[in-house]
Design a protein around this motif. Structure first.
Motif, mmCIF file in Angstrom:
data_model
loop_
_atom_site.group_PDB
_atom_site.id
_atom_site.type_symbol
_atom_site.label_atom_id
_atom_site.label_comp_id
_atom_site.label_asym_id
_atom_site.label_seq_id
_atom_site.Cartn_x
_atom_site.Cartn_y
_atom_site.Cartn_z
ATOM 1 N N ASP A 1 0.693 -1.216 0.244
ATOM 2 C CA ASP A 1 0.048 0.062 -0.052
ATOM 3 C C ASP A 1 0.918 1.254 -0.002
ATOM 4 O OD1 ASP A 1 -2.353 -1.474 0.239
ATOM 5 O OD2 ASP A 1 -1.943 -1.819 2.408
ATOM 6 N N ARG A 2 2.309 1.231 -0.406
ATOM 7 C CA ARG A 2 2.717 2.436 -0.385
ATOM 8 C C ARG A 2 2.440 3.329 -1.405
ATOM 9 N NH1 ARG A 2 6.149 2.573 -4.778
ATOM 10 N NH2 ARG A 2 6.639 0.863 -5.729
ATOM 11 N N GLU A 3 2.720 4.545 -1.040
ATOM 12 C CA GLU A 3 2.339 5.795 -2.000
ATOM 13 C C GLU A 3 3.231 5.529 -3.401
ATOM 14 O OE1 GLU A 3 2.767 10.677 -2.218
ATOM 15 O OE2 GLU A 3 3.474 9.383 -0.486
ATOM 16 N N ARG A 4 2.564 5.525 -4.323
ATOM 17 C CA ARG A 4 3.122 5.522 -5.812
ATOM 18 C C ARG A 4 3.565 6.965 -6.355
ATOM 19 N NH1 ARG A 4 0.100 4.121 -9.253
ATOM 20 N NH2 ARG A 4 1.694 3.124 -10.481
ATOM 21 N N HIS A 5 4.635 6.668 -7.230
ATOM 22 C CA HIS A 5 5.083 7.724 -7.954
ATOM 23 C C HIS A 5 5.354 7.336 -9.348
ATOM 24 C CE1 HIS A 5 5.838 10.092 -4.095
ATOM 25 N NE2 HIS A 5 6.213 8.969 -3.597
ATOM 26 N N PRO A 6 4.180 7.248 -9.921
ATOM 27 C CA PRO A 6 4.449 6.840 -11.563
ATOM 28 C C PRO A 6 5.417 7.885 -12.297
ATOM 29 C CG PRO A 6 2.007 6.986 -11.008
ATOM 30 C CD PRO A 6 2.953 7.676 -9.765
ATOM 31 N N GLY A 7 6.402 7.037 -12.948
ATOM 32 C CA GLY A 7 7.224 7.689 -13.767
ATOM 33 C C GLY A 7 8.525 8.088 -13.169
ATOM 34 N N GLU A 8 8.616 8.029 -11.823
ATOM 35 C CA GLU A 8 9.813 8.291 -11.152
ATOM 36 C C GLU A 8 10.743 7.361 -10.952
ATOM 37 O OE1 GLU A 8 8.503 12.202 -8.667
ATOM 38 O OE2 GLU A 8 8.726 10.559 -7.565
ATOM 39 N N CYS A 9 12.023 7.670 -10.807
ATOM 40 C CA CYS A 9 12.714 6.604 -10.522
ATOM 41 C C CYS A 9 13.137 6.805 -9.044
ATOM 42 C CB CYS A 9 14.147 6.781 -11.381
ATOM 43 S SG CYS A 9 15.430 5.454 -11.036
ATOM 44 N N ARG A 10 12.886 5.739 -8.171
ATOM 45 C CA ARG A 10 13.009 5.971 -7.095
ATOM 46 C C ARG A 10 13.979 4.663 -6.300
ATOM 47 N NH1 ARG A 10 8.734 8.715 -4.820
ATOM 48 N NH2 ARG A 10 9.917 8.926 -2.663
ATOM 49 N N LYS A 11 14.789 5.325 -5.208
ATOM 50 C CA LYS A 11 15.682 4.249 -4.524
ATOM 51 C C LYS A 11 14.718 3.316 -3.552
ATOM 52 C CE LYS A 11 18.937 7.207 -3.215
ATOM 53 N NZ LYS A 11 20.038 7.671 -2.769
ATOM 54 N N ALA A 12 15.196 2.154 -3.236
ATOM 55 C CA ALA A 12 14.560 1.333 -2.427
ATOM 56 C C ALA A 12 15.269 1.035 -0.921
ATOM 57 C CB ALA A 12 14.218 -0.294 -3.082
ATOM 58 N N SER A 13 14.577 0.955 -0.120
ATOM 59 C CA SER A 13 14.984 0.696 1.221
ATOM 60 C C SER A 13 15.561 -0.639 1.385
ATOM 61 C CB SER A 13 14.062 1.142 2.257
ATOM 62 O OG SER A 13 13.059 0.224 2.145
ATOM 63 N N ARG A 14 15.219 -1.340 0.880
ATOM 64 C CA ARG A 14 15.690 -2.934 0.674
ATOM 65 C C ARG A 14 15.336 -3.699 -0.475
ATOM 66 N NH1 ARG A 14 11.527 -5.524 5.258
ATOM 67 N NH2 ARG A 14 9.885 -4.466 4.638
ATOM 68 N N VAL A 15 15.988 -4.894 -0.631
ATOM 69 C CA VAL A 15 15.559 -5.728 -1.555
ATOM 70 C C VAL A 15 15.680 -7.270 -1.205
ATOM 71 C CG1 VAL A 15 16.271 -4.439 -3.670
ATOM 72 C CG2 VAL A 15 17.749 -5.990 -2.850
#
Length: 359
Positions: A345-359
């Motif tokens: 349910d995280r907030e989405r940011h379509p079209g943006e390249c975002r870093k992840a806190s973990r994989v």
């Protein structure tokens, strides 16, 4: 710029990603490794040539050491990628580079937001507990067992039997889009295509793997050819779904199925176990069921991909390894808030390249 200058610039760029304490630890490790390498130098190297060789060896070893430590200290380098972004995408089977590479209706919506062998940190393939150990995916179901959908009931002008048939079709579509091996490996997504309503199938076929414009390939998870192979046959799946009646603008009634699923893959470059990592595809979708047996994908595969490059626009998923060449689109989002790719349910940011806190 000379080759030596290019190596120095890359090293400085990498070092900027760490705090002062991390830098001291990495520099100490690099110096130790370089000192050992220098003792084995060829006897014909003399004078200023010997000094230049020493500096080159130190720089290369330092970069290799930093890249190895990055696996532990900077997992957020694997960000969510936007498939709309522009820029050249290198073939990831090429050797790791120290410099830049040489050489409408019926359309589902979708956006997608190098490990070095010298690293002392075990890769996901080498972890005794398995490639998903230490991540939320460890607790997820295996494959289709994770595709849990609502129980059928009569609603929206459809009988319970009609709703059940629609739910089964949605489950099959999800499996074909994200679990089908030929599709995952970049092949033609035949399993997915045959499940589409004939009208949408026609659109999908026309727009599959086009060089420009809408890319139907984005409706499925397909690794760009020669960029990845599965570390394990297990694909972890987790998510939720809902069922509701609706009436469209034309007054037609039906049933809406909303889907929200994560698919977690353990992958590596073909034949290179030391590059193993995880990649997370987030499928947010909406399928409309009508009484005349039409199943229409109104929204599909719209949650993004974490662990993929941002500078791809061909519809394929291009994995981002920590020793991949720089991704300029990802660099632009460096200062933006990090995302948790396991948060449905995280907030989405379509079209943006975002870093992840973990994989």
């Amino acid at each position: 710029m000379s080759h030596g200058d290019d190596i120095d610039a890359r090293f400085a760029e990498l070092m900027e990603q760490f705090d002062q304490g991390d830098r001291r630890r990495m520099q100490a490790a690099a110096t130790k490794a370089a000192s050992k390498a220098s003792r084995q130098r060829h006897p014909s190297v003399r004078g200023h040539r010997r000094r230049r060789a020493w500096l080159a060896v130190w720089s290369v070893v330092a970069i290799v050491t930093v890249a190895g430590v990055m696996v532990t200290l900077q997992p957020d380098w694997l960000g969510a990628a936007s498939l709309e972004a522009t820029g050249p995408v290198p073939e990831e089977t090429a050797p790791v580079r120290m410099g830049p590479p040489s050489d409408g209706e019926g359309a589902a919506e979708g956006t997608a937001e190098g490990t070095v062998e010298a690293s002392a940190t075990p890769t996901v393939a080498q972890t005794p507990a398995g490639p998903f150990a230490g991540s939320p995916a460890e607790q997820y179901a295996d494959g289709e067992a994770g595709l849990v959908l609502p129980k059928a009931k009569a609603m929206g002008g459809l009988s319970k039997k009609q709703v059940a048939a629609g739910i089964d079709r949605v489950r099959e579509l999800l499996a074909a889009a994200h679990l089908d091996r030929p599709t995952l490996m970049g092949g033609k997504p035949k399993a997915f295509m045959k499940l589409l309503d004939p009208a949408q199938r026609a659109w999908f076929t026309e727009h599959l793997d086009r060089r420009k414009g809408d890319q139907a390939r984005r409706w499925v998870t397909s690794f760009a050819p020669k960029t990845a192979e599965l570390v394990t046959d297990v694909i972890k799946v987790h998510g939720k779904s809902s069922l509701a009646a609706f009436k469209d603008q034309a007054g037609r009634r039906g049933v809406k199925i909303k889907t929200n699923f994560l698919f977690v893959y353990a992958i590596q470059r073909p034949g290179q176990p030391h590059t193993s990592t995880r990649l997370i595809a987030h499928d947010i979708g909406e399928v409309l069921l009508y009484a005349n047996d039409v199943r229409w994908l109104r929204l599909w595969n719209n949650g993004g991909v974490t662990g993929a490059r941002c500078d791809a626009k061909d519809g394929f998923v291009h994995p981002a390894y920590v020793d991949s060449v720089p991704d300029e689109e990802q660099r632009k989002g460096r200062d933006k808030p990090r995302i948790d790719p396991y948060d449905l349910d995280r907030e989405r940011h379509p079209g943006e390249c975002r870093k992840a806190s973990r994989v």
